[in-house]
Design a protein around this motif. Structure first.
Motif, short mmCIF file in Angstrom:
data_model
loop_
_atom_site.label_atom_id
_atom_site.label_comp_id
_atom_site.label_asym_id
_atom_site.label_seq_id
_atom_site.Cartn_x
_atom_site.Cartn_y
_atom_site.Cartn_z
N GLN A 1 0.85 -1.19 0.00
CA GLN A 1 0.00 0.00 0.00
C GLN A 1 0.89 1.24 0.00
OE1 GLN A 1 -2.71 0.16 3.27
NE2 GLN A 1 -3.44 2.21 2.79
N VAL A 2 0.73 2.07 -1.02
CA VAL A 2 1.53 3.28 -1.15
C VAL A 2 1.02 4.34 -0.18
CG1 VAL A 2 2.20 5.16 -2.68
CG2 VAL A 2 2.08 2.82 -3.56
N GLN A 3 1.95 4.87 0.61
CA GLN A 3 1.60 5.97 1.52
C GLN A 3 2.63 7.07 1.38
OE1 GLN A 3 1.08 4.28 5.49
NE2 GLN A 3 -1.12 4.26 5.16
N LEU A 4 2.14 8.31 1.39
CA LEU A 4 2.99 9.49 1.27
C LEU A 4 2.65 10.44 2.40
CD1 LEU A 4 2.46 10.05 -2.56
CD2 LEU A 4 4.44 8.97 -1.49
N VAL A 5 3.67 10.89 3.13
CA VAL A 5 3.45 11.80 4.25
C VAL A 5 4.38 13.00 4.11
CG1 VAL A 5 3.45 12.10 6.74
CG2 VAL A 5 2.78 9.88 5.75
N GLU A 6 3.78 14.17 3.90
CA GLU A 6 4.57 15.39 3.75
C GLU A 6 4.82 16.04 5.10
OE1 GLU A 6 1.51 15.50 0.26
OE2 GLU A 6 1.56 14.96 2.37
N SER A 7 5.92 16.78 5.16
CA SER A 7 6.25 17.56 6.35
C SER A 7 7.17 18.70 5.94
CB SER A 7 6.92 16.69 7.41
OG SER A 7 8.14 16.15 6.92
N GLY A 8 7.39 19.63 6.85
CA GLY A 8 8.33 20.71 6.59
C GLY A 8 7.70 22.04 6.26
N GLY A 9 6.39 22.08 6.12
CA GLY A 9 5.74 23.34 5.83
C GLY A 9 5.82 24.29 7.02
N GLY A 10 5.43 25.52 6.78
CA GLY A 10 5.45 26.51 7.85
C GLY A 10 5.25 27.90 7.32
N SER A 11 5.50 28.87 8.19
CA SER A 11 5.36 30.27 7.82
C SER A 11 6.73 30.93 7.76
CB SER A 11 4.48 30.99 8.85
OG SER A 11 3.18 30.46 8.86
N VAL A 12 7.00 31.60 6.65
CA VAL A 12 8.27 32.29 6.47
C VAL A 12 8.01 33.65 5.85
CG1 VAL A 12 9.63 30.19 6.21
CG2 VAL A 12 8.65 31.27 4.19
N SER A 14 8.96 36.66 3.07
CA SER A 14 9.39 36.72 1.68
C SER A 14 10.91 36.72 1.60
CB SER A 14 8.82 37.99 1.04
OG SER A 14 9.17 38.06 -0.31
N GLY A 15 11.43 35.90 0.69
CA GLY A 15 12.87 35.75 0.56
C GLY A 15 13.44 34.61 1.35
N GLY A 16 12.65 34.01 2.20
CA GLY A 16 13.11 32.91 3.04
C GLY A 16 13.13 31.58 2.30
N SER A 17 13.50 30.54 3.05
CA SER A 17 13.64 29.20 2.47
C SER A 17 12.93 28.17 3.34
CB SER A 17 15.12 28.82 2.36
OG SER A 17 15.81 29.68 1.51
N LEU A 18 12.51 27.11 2.70
CA LEU A 18 11.94 25.95 3.38
C LEU A 18 12.33 24.70 2.63
CD1 LEU A 18 8.23 26.95 4.22
CD2 LEU A 18 10.04 26.47 5.88
N VAL A 19 12.38 23.58 3.34
CA VAL A 19 12.58 22.29 2.70
C VAL A 19 11.41 21.40 3.07
CG1 VAL A 19 14.04 20.26 2.47
CG2 VAL A 19 15.09 22.52 2.79
N LEU A 20 10.68 20.98 2.09
CA LEU A 20 9.57 20.04 2.30
C LEU A 20 10.08 18.62 2.11
CD1 LEU A 20 6.68 21.78 0.33
CD2 LEU A 20 7.46 22.18 2.67
N TYR A 79 12.20 15.32 -1.59
CA TYR A 79 12.38 16.65 -1.01
C TYR A 79 12.03 17.73 -2.03
CZ TYR A 79 15.18 14.04 2.37
OH TYR A 79 15.59 13.14 3.31
N LEU A 80 11.68 18.89 -1.50
CA LEU A 80 11.53 20.08 -2.32
C LEU A 80 12.20 21.22 -1.57
CD1 LEU A 80 10.31 21.27 -4.94
CD2 LEU A 80 8.38 22.04 -3.53
N ARG A 81 13.34 21.65 -2.10
CA ARG A 81 14.04 22.78 -1.52
C ARG A 81 13.51 24.05 -2.15
NH1 ARG A 81 17.47 24.43 2.73
NH2 ARG A 81 18.28 26.46 2.10
N MET A 82 13.01 24.96 -1.32
CA MET A 82 12.39 26.18 -1.83
C MET A 82 13.17 27.38 -1.31
SD MET A 82 8.36 25.21 -1.39
CE MET A 82 8.41 25.29 0.39
N ASN A 83 13.75 28.13 -2.22
CA ASN A 83 14.50 29.34 -1.88
C ASN A 83 13.79 30.56 -2.44
OD1 ASN A 83 16.63 27.87 -0.65
ND2 ASN A 83 17.59 27.54 -2.65
#
Length: 125
Positions: A1-12, A14-20, A79-83
């Motif tokens: 059974q395929v399961q996907l669980v995202e994490s790493g979101g938040g509030s930043v 403008s100009g900041g970075s996050l990694v999901l 992963y998704l690196r967001m800059n």
């Protein structure tokens, strides 16, 4: 059974970075095509970045040069690196998977059959 669980979101700001992160289970990540999608309130879900089983990547024009998709096959995690985040990047972000996705569908929601529950990203100006 395929399961996907995202994490790493938040509030930043403008100009900041996050990694999901998207932890996958029930299958081997490297054998599937994977994608990151987002949906803002009142808007349709849109493709952000995709990676096929050969490692080739695809990005939406709006995030090219700012976001980077990658995967760790040992950890079975995407992963998704967001800059350089912008207020218009605010949305719920979802990861998606499927065994076989044509390259022209890597950024199209209908190309994927398995979805995570999403993680919220909020960028303030």
């Amino acid at each position: 059974q395929v399961q996907l669980v995202e994490s790493g979101g938040g509030s930043v700001q403008s100009g900041g970075s996050l990694v999901l992160s998207c932890a996958a289970s029930g299958y081997t990540l490297s054998s599937y095509c994977m994608g990151w999608f987002r949906q803002a309130p009142g808007k349709e879900r849109e493709g952000v970045a995709g990676i096929d089983s050969d490692g080739s990547t695809s990005y939406a024009d709006s995030v090219k040069g700012r976001f980077r998709i990658s995967q760790d096959n040992v950890k079975n995690t995407l992963y998704l690196r967001m800059n350089s985040l912008k207020p218009e990047d605010t949305a719920m972000y979802y990861c998606a998977a499927d065994i076989r996705v044509p390259w022209f569908l890597l950024l199209v929601p209908s190309g994927f059959g398995y979805w995570g529950q999403g993680t919220q990203v909020t960028v303030s100006s």
